[in-house]
Enzyme design. Structure first.
Site, PDB file in Angstrom:
ATOM      1  N   HIS A  72       1.215  -6.215  22.617  1.00  0.00           N
ATOM      2  CA  HIS A  72       2.056  -5.650  21.756  1.00  0.00           C
ATOM      3  C   HIS A  72       3.392  -5.790  22.550  1.00  0.00           C
ATOM      4  CE1 HIS A  72      -1.008  -2.529  20.006  1.00  0.00           C
ATOM      5  NE2 HIS A  72      -1.407  -3.728  19.769  1.00  0.00           N
ATOM      6  N   GLU A  74       5.534  -3.652  24.176  1.00  0.00           N
ATOM      7  CA  GLU A  74       6.014  -3.263  25.575  1.00  0.00           C
ATOM      8  C   GLU A  74       5.172  -4.275  26.568  1.00  0.00           C
ATOM      9  OE1 GLU A  74       4.220   0.323  23.067  1.00  0.00           O
ATOM     10  OE2 GLU A  74       4.483  -1.838  22.939  1.00  0.00           O
ATOM     11  N   ALA A 176      13.998 -11.656 -11.268  1.00  0.00           N
ATOM     12  CA  ALA A 176      15.286 -12.585 -11.518  1.00  0.00           C
ATOM     13  C   ALA A 176      15.796 -12.244 -12.767  1.00  0.00           C
ATOM     14  CB  ALA A 176      14.950 -13.997 -11.220  1.00  0.00           C
ATOM     15  N   SER A 190      12.054 -18.576 -19.470  1.00  0.00           N
ATOM     16  CA  SER A 190      12.740 -17.916 -18.440  1.00  0.00           C
ATOM     17  C   SER A 190      12.969 -18.841 -17.088  1.00  0.00           C
ATOM     18  CB  SER A 190      11.585 -16.675 -17.861  1.00  0.00           C
ATOM     19  OG  SER A 190      10.510 -17.043 -17.455  1.00  0.00           O
ATOM     20  N   ARG A 206       6.691 -14.400  -0.398  1.00  0.00           N
ATOM     21  CA  ARG A 206       5.277 -14.503  -1.059  1.00  0.00           C
ATOM     22  C   ARG A 206       4.593 -14.594   0.392  1.00  0.00           C
ATOM     23  NH1 ARG A 206       4.822 -18.657  -6.132  1.00  0.00           N
ATOM     24  NH2 ARG A 206       5.667 -17.190  -7.529  1.00  0.00           N
ATOM     25  N   THR A 218       2.266 -13.081 -18.052  1.00  0.00           N
ATOM     26  CA  THR A 218       2.657 -14.295 -17.445  1.00  0.00           C
ATOM     27  C   THR A 218       1.807 -15.313 -17.185  1.00  0.00           C
ATOM     28  OG1 THR A 218       3.964 -12.558 -16.066  1.00  0.00           O
ATOM     29  CG2 THR A 218       3.448 -14.698 -15.068  1.00  0.00           C
ATOM     30  N   GLY A 333       6.025  -9.677 -15.825  1.00  0.00           N
ATOM     31  CA  GLY A 333       7.105  -9.434 -16.883  1.00  0.00           C
ATOM     32  C   GLY A 333       7.430  -7.774 -16.887  1.00  0.00           C
TER      33      GLY A 333
END
Length: 406
Positions: A72, A74, A176, A190, A206, A218, A333
């Site tokens: 971790h 720390e 977009a 598109s 992604r 899509t 979409g």
């Protein structure tokens, strides 16, 4: 696995040893900044950063949680301090853990080093920690301060907190759009609205996700692959919302690339009992696709999308949460995006605005569905970041739901 620096290749700010911070907030902001280097690598753990300074706030060392299952923040900061921790001050964005998990308790390591003070951004929301680490450090006689830069520290662990409190992942929505607000022409065309730089940014996004969600429309229109290229630190499940079960073909890009990432097709429960559907499902399952029957959505949340009609998105997110998914991305979409929005299930937005004009009253905007009855009086996004991305403008922000019920 690539290091965070090689994957994102950002200009991380590296302060030299001995750098003097102006105040406690400046130290904690630096801890928050370096914690972000673990994004995509540490989940389902939260991102955490730690900074060690002397009593005059001069930098001794820093560290962050780099990878799930490893040390971790720390512990990494302590290791980098090379024995210079006694009477120093530890700043950490999240309460040190107090339990044995994949690593020993960080609270024990903090106590053993003899810090004079520990400054914490926020308390750990996990029920097996939840103040126990702070109490343990205080009982050892160390001064503990909690709440420095707390809003920023809480935001850093928002996906982690969502998984623990709501048992579902943090939902990112990406789209977009043209300058006049269209995500496609009326014909459905598109490609490409956004710039190459923006598409590269999306692939990096992604690569930090546990799942990517899209709709049947899509899949029919674009035959997408929905993988991160190049691969990122995570391998997201590709989740397809297909209530009828008729839209993922055995020769699709999704099935052809099963060696790169799993595919989960979500269907109506009643679709599984149809003989024709069962035969289709068997061919997909035989190819390696997982089919997930989902219960019906509540009547007041019914969507006008044939891909979603009857599917409970809440049940889907609960299942993804059960599988340990911390961050999921919607790339779909307007109907799918609108359905998540109507249900109040979008937590973060990634929008790319391109300097292009399409027009057309039938060209879709980003969010379909019912939408709100009135324009919100206040901005819907908080923690907003605006950046130039090639010739586009990129906007990232958290969704505020104060007025979504209007």
């Amino acid at each position: 696995m690539e290091s965070p620096a090689s994957y994102e290749d950002p200009a991380w700010r590296i302060l030299p040893s001995g750098h003097q911070f102006a105040d406690d907030e400046a130290v904690m902001r630096y801890a928050i900044e370096i914690a972000g280097r673990g994004e995509g690598f540490v989940e389902p753990n939260p991102m955490v950063g730690a900074v060690i300074v002397d009593r005059d706030r001069r930098l001794v060392s820093c560290g962050y949680h780099q990878k799930f299952g490893q040390a971790h923040a720390e512990v990494n900061a302590i290791a980098a301090a090379t024995g210079c921790c006694r009477n120093a001050v530890l700043f950490v964005t999240l309460e040190p853990c107090s339990h044995h998990g994949k690593t020993p308790p960080c609270a024990d390591a903090v106590i053993a080093e003899g810090f004079s003070r520990v400054v914490v951004g926020c308390q750990d929301p996990a029920p097996h920690v939840a103040g126990r680490g702070l109490a343990k450090i205080r009982e050892a006689g160390i001064d503990v301060v909690v709440g420095v830069c707390e809003p920023e520290s809480q935001r850093l662990i928002a996906p982690f907190r969502m998984l623990y409190s709501q048992h579902r992942p943090w939902v990112h929505a990406k789209w977009a759009m043209t300058l006049d607000g269209r995500i496609a022409a009326a014909s459905g065309h598109s490609k490409w609205i956004s710039s190459e730089e923006s598409r590269t940014r999306v692939h990096r996004l992604r690569g930090r996700m546990d799942a990517i969600i899209t709709g049947a429309g899509t899949v029919r229109a674009d035959n997408p692959e929905l993988t991160a290229r190049p691969p990122g630190p995570r391998q997201p499940i590709r989740v397809i919302l297909d209530s009828s079960g008729n839209n993922v073909r055995i020769d699709s890009q999704l099935v052809r690339t099963l060696d790169k990432a799993p595919v989960l097709v979500c269907v109506r429960q009643d679709a599984c009992v149809s003989t024709d559907m069962s035969a289709g499902f068997r061919s997909l399952v035989d190819a390696g696709v997982e089919v997930l029957p989902l219960p019906a959505a509540q009547a007041d949340h019914d969507s006008d999308s044939s891909a979603l009609r009857g599917l409970s998105l809440e049940a889907l997110l609960a299942e993804l949460g059960r599988r340990g998914c911390t961050n999921v991305l919607i790339e779909a979409g307007s109907r799918v995006l609108g359905s998540f929005f109507d249900r109040g299930l979008i937590d973060e937005v990634h929008a790319f605005v391109a300097p292009k004009l399409v027009g057309g009253q039938n060209a879709p905007g980003a969010l379909g569905g019912r939408g709100l009855s009135q324009i919100p009086q206040q901005p819907d996004l908080t923690n907003v970041i605006w950046q130039i991305s090639g010739c586009d403008i990129y906007c990232r922000g958290d969704v505020s739901r104060n007025e979504q019920s209007s």
